[in-house]
Design an enzyme around this catalytic site. Sequence first.
Site, short mmCIF file in Angstrom:
data_model
loop_
_atom_site.label_atom_id
_atom_site.label_comp_id
_atom_site.label_asym_id
_atom_site.label_seq_id
_atom_site.Cartn_x
_atom_site.Cartn_y
_atom_site.Cartn_z
CG ASP A 80 -0.21 -0.12 2.56
OD1 ASP A 80 0.64 -0.90 2.64
OD2 ASP A 80 -0.57 0.53 3.54
CD GLU A 145 4.17 0.66 6.89
OE1 GLU A 145 4.97 0.93 7.84
OE2 GLU A 145 3.61 1.40 6.02
#
Length: 400
Positions: A80, A145
Amino acid sequence: MSAYESNEEIQIFREYLRIPSVHPNIDYEPCVEFLRRQASDLDLEFRVEYPKTEKKPVVILTWIGTQPELPSIILNSHMDVVPVFEEFWTHKPFDADIDENGKIFARGSQDMKCVGTQYLGALRYFKRNNIQFKRTIHATFLPEEEVGGVEGMRDFIHTDSFKKLNAGFSLDEGIASPTDTFNVFYAERSIWHIQFEIPGNPGHGSLLLKNTAGEKLEKLLNRFIEFRDSQVKRLAENPDLLIGDVTTVNVTQIHGGVQSNVIPPEFKMVIDARLALDVNHAEFENMIKKWCEEAGEGIKFDYEQKQPKVEATKTDKSNPYFTAFKSAIDELGLDIKLQVFPGGTDSRYLRGVGIPAIGFSPMNNTPVLLHDNDEFLRADVYLKGIEIYKKIISNIANLD
C-alpha cells in the site's frame, strides 16, 4: 529517453509502481496478480493468506533452503501507498515516468515498492546463477502498513500461517539518506494515539463562566506543549541525538463547538505521542493522568493506539543475524548510521513476538521524499540497491 528504460529490473519496478494501491479503499488484486507472475518467473512457491478479510491479502513468495529446519529469513515490504495530491505533482503519480536523468517519479518509489522489487531482483540473480542457500527465504508483501498494519502484519503474526514460516530474522524498510551514509534502523518508538474528552460548563458566549471546556483544554494543551518544548531543547543541545531518540508529542485533532456564540459542553483532542526507548510507560501515563487532574475535573482519555514497549533488535555479536548483515555492509565498503526509526513500520510487530528485524532501504545520496509530492528514486540508485541486497541476502541466508 532514459538509457535505463530498457533495463529488465527497471521495467519490473515501473510496472509495480503503476499499480495504484493507494489509500483509501485499496484494491490489492492487481498487486497480487503482479506478484503471482513474479513468483512464476522466479520458480518460487506462491501463496496468499487473508488474516482478517479477503480484501486485505498477505502475499508470500517462498524459496526453500537446503536446510529448511533452520529459522527462515523474511524479506518484508508493503504493497500500500499513501494518498496523493496530484495537482502538486509535475508527473502523474502512477505513470512511473522516467526523465533524462534517470529519476523515476511515482508514489511508492521510495516508500516502499522499490524495496519489494529490489528483493525480487536479487532473487532473480541467484536463481539464474543456480545459487542456493541454507535457509528458507520468504519474500512477504503486506497490506495496510500505511494505516498502522491493522488487518495486515498486526493480525498476520498471530496466525498459524505466520508461525509456520519459522522466521528467525526480518529485513524491512528504512528511509532514504541525502548523504553518502545509509540509514539502518534497529528499533522503533512506541506509538500512542491518545484521545481526550474535556467537559465543561456550557452557556452563552458573552459570559465568564467557570470551569469551561476551553479553559481545561488550554491547561492540558499547555502541558503537552511544555513537554514538547523540552524535547526540542534536548535535540538542540545534544548533536548526537536524532528525532528517534526523543519523545515527540503533537496535537493532531481538536473537535468541539456548535456555533460562535455558544460555549460548548465538551472539547475533544487527539495527541500523537511517540515514546522514546528510554521512557517508562507507566510513569508517562501517570504524568498524563496528573495533567488531566490539574487541568480540571471530568477529563477522560482513551487510546486509539497504545503500543507496548518493544525490545530493540540487538546490534552486537549476540545477534548473529546482525553480524552477518554488518559483515555484508563492511565487505561492500558502505558507511551506515544505526538509528531508531522515527515513524512506525511492520517491524514493530515482528520485534514484538521476538523476531529481530532491521530496517534498511538502500537509498543514499537521495532526498527524503516518502509521502511527499513528486516522490522519485533514481534508476542507478535502485539498481545499486539490488547489488547491495545480493550481498546482504547471501550472508544472512547462509548463516549456520
